[in-house]
Design an enzyme around this catalytic site. Structure first.
Site, PDB file in Angstrom:
ATOM      1  N   SER A 141       0.848  -1.192   0.000  1.00 51.06           N
ATOM      2  CA  SER A 141       0.000   0.000   0.000  1.00 51.06           C
ATOM      3  C   SER A 141       0.888   1.249   0.000  1.00 51.06           C
ATOM      4  O   SER A 141       2.097   1.173   0.115  1.00 51.06           O
ATOM      5  CB  SER A 141      -0.911  -0.016   1.225  1.00 51.06           C
ATOM      6  OG  SER A 141      -1.786  -1.122   1.179  1.00 51.06           O
ATOM      7  N   HIS A 152       0.649   3.431  -2.606  1.00 60.18           N
ATOM      8  CA  HIS A 152       0.744   3.861  -4.005  1.00 60.18           C
ATOM      9  C   HIS A 152      -0.624   4.204  -4.572  1.00 60.18           C
ATOM     10  O   HIS A 152      -0.798   4.259  -5.791  1.00 60.18           O
ATOM     11  CB  HIS A 152       1.376   2.760  -4.848  1.00 60.18           C
ATOM     12  CG  HIS A 152       2.688   2.266  -4.335  1.00 60.18           C
ATOM     13  ND1 HIS A 152       3.775   3.102  -4.171  1.00 60.18           N
ATOM     14  CD2 HIS A 152       3.085   1.037  -3.926  1.00 60.18           C
ATOM     15  CE1 HIS A 152       4.792   2.394  -3.698  1.00 60.18           C
ATOM     16  NE2 HIS A 152       4.397   1.147  -3.525  1.00 60.18           N
ATOM     17  N   HIS A 196       9.189   3.518  -4.160  1.00 62.25           N
ATOM     18  CA  HIS A 196       9.341   3.383  -2.715  1.00 62.25           C
ATOM     19  C   HIS A 196      10.397   4.329  -2.172  1.00 62.25           C
ATOM     20  O   HIS A 196      10.774   4.232  -1.007  1.00 62.25           O
ATOM     21  CB  HIS A 196       9.740   1.947  -2.339  1.00 62.25           C
ATOM     22  CG  HIS A 196       8.838   0.903  -2.882  1.00 62.25           C
ATOM     23  ND1 HIS A 196       9.050   0.276  -4.095  1.00 62.25           N
ATOM     24  CD2 HIS A 196       7.702   0.366  -2.382  1.00 62.25           C
ATOM     25  CE1 HIS A 196       8.093  -0.600  -4.318  1.00 62.25           C
ATOM     26  NE2 HIS A 196       7.250  -0.560  -3.291  1.00 62.25           N
TER      27      HIS A 196
END
Length: 333
Positions: A55, A57, A219
């Site tokens: 999660s 994104h 990330h």
């Protein structure tokens, strides 16, 4: 750290409850393990296209569950791969005799866990295939990957594969189309600031006020170079050059241009950048036939952007234009 949360440990679960409440006509959320599935699942006679990942994104992937796109999405914790049992649960909740296609971003944890889930589902007699997207042109290997990372092209892949499944294509055909898209899509990203993961409580990396990270991952992985802030014209020109020369794209090519906010970049800046990219592509004789602009694959509140180019043909264009009804993409319905 200032965020609109209650407890870092429950951020994803509470967010999924809100997603379900806001879009009950399109999807539902099942718990333990957490998965997001189409409201009309399981699907009869159609391939179930399934994706997922960490999660943080959003709207990827849960925001793309619905008619004409994903049958299910499997959310992990923030920036953490979902577990194999959750992926297997998504397959069982959506797939019928037509089978399932798993779309996997090229991150080591995602690849391993989705492969394990596919093997588990296959052992129960389900026909499950996997494709791995690796469209990032920035680096060959990174903190989270062996090989190139899967980034913005994932959104385009999910839409096109989902449209093929919706029209009733067999699993072999949907898989072949997915591999075609993977071969024809390229992306590059840049960060102006770092994201802050809720359970970490501090930025993922340090960037001075006069620095940007070129070639960043979703990330906050390191990019190609940390460089001084530059004008939008200079930055977009460098991004376009990196993407166009990698495939390479050539004069006369018809493309879809996807200009994406990493979460914290406002639309006034994003449209400015998109306009520059369109001009630069036109100068190369590359024809932008379809466009997508907005925050569709993000990195929490990271300021930054990515550019994605997909080489189009008549079939890919038709599938992109096909009706879609999801929380994040909706047209032709």
């Amino acid at each position: 750290m200032k965020k609109i949360i209650n407890d870092p440990k429950t951020v994803v679960a509470e967010s999924l409850r809100g997603l379900a409440a806001a879009h009950a006509d399109v999807l539902r959320v099942e718990d333990d393990p957490a998965i997001v599935v189409r409201a009309d699942a399981p699907l009869a006679g159609k391939v179930a296209v399934i994706s997922g990942g960490g999660s943080g994104h959003e709207p990827l992937h849960g925001g793309f569950v619905g008619q004409g796109m994903l049958a299910a999405a499997v959310p992990g914790a923030v920036f953490t791969s979902p577990t194999p049992d959750a992926v297997e649960a998504a397959v069982k909740a959506t797939a019928g005799d037509a089978g399932a296609l798993l779309i996997v971003k090229n991150y080591t944890g995602d690849v391993l866990n989705f492969e394990t889930a596919a093997e588990l589902a296959a052992a129960e007699g389900l026909d499950v295939r996997s494709v791995v997207i690796d469209d990032d042109v920035a680096v060959k290997d990174s903190t989270y990957t062996a090989g190139r990372r899967g980034v913005g092209g994932t959104v385009l892949l999910e839409k096109i594969a989902g449209a093929a499944a919706e029209r009733g294509d067999a699993l072999d055909a949907v898989e072949a189309l997915a591999r075609k898209v993977i071969g024809q899509v390229r992306s590059i990203g840049v960060a102006l600031t770092a994201p802050t993961v809720p359970h970490a409580g501090e930025p993922s990396f340090d960037l001075a006020d006069d620095e940007i990270e070129f070639g960043i991952g979703i990330h906050g992985e390191p990019g190609i170079e940390r460089t001084a802030v530059m004008t939008a014209d200079e930055l977009v020109a460098r991004m376009v050059e990196a993407v166009v020369t990698d495939l390479p794209f050539a004069e006369g090519d018809k493309v879809l241009l996807f200009t994406n906010s990493m979460g914290g970049t406002p639309l006034v800046e994003l449209y400015l950048a998109h306009g520059i990219a369109e001009r630069l592509l036109a100068e190369r004789g590359i024809v932008v036939e379809r466009r997508l602009v907005g925050p569709y694959i993000t990195s929490l509140e990271m300021q930054g952007m990515s550019l994605t180019l997909l080489k189009l043909d008549d079939e890919l264009t038709e599938l992109w234009d096909a009706p879609v009804n999801t929380p994040a993409l909706r047209w032709g319905v």
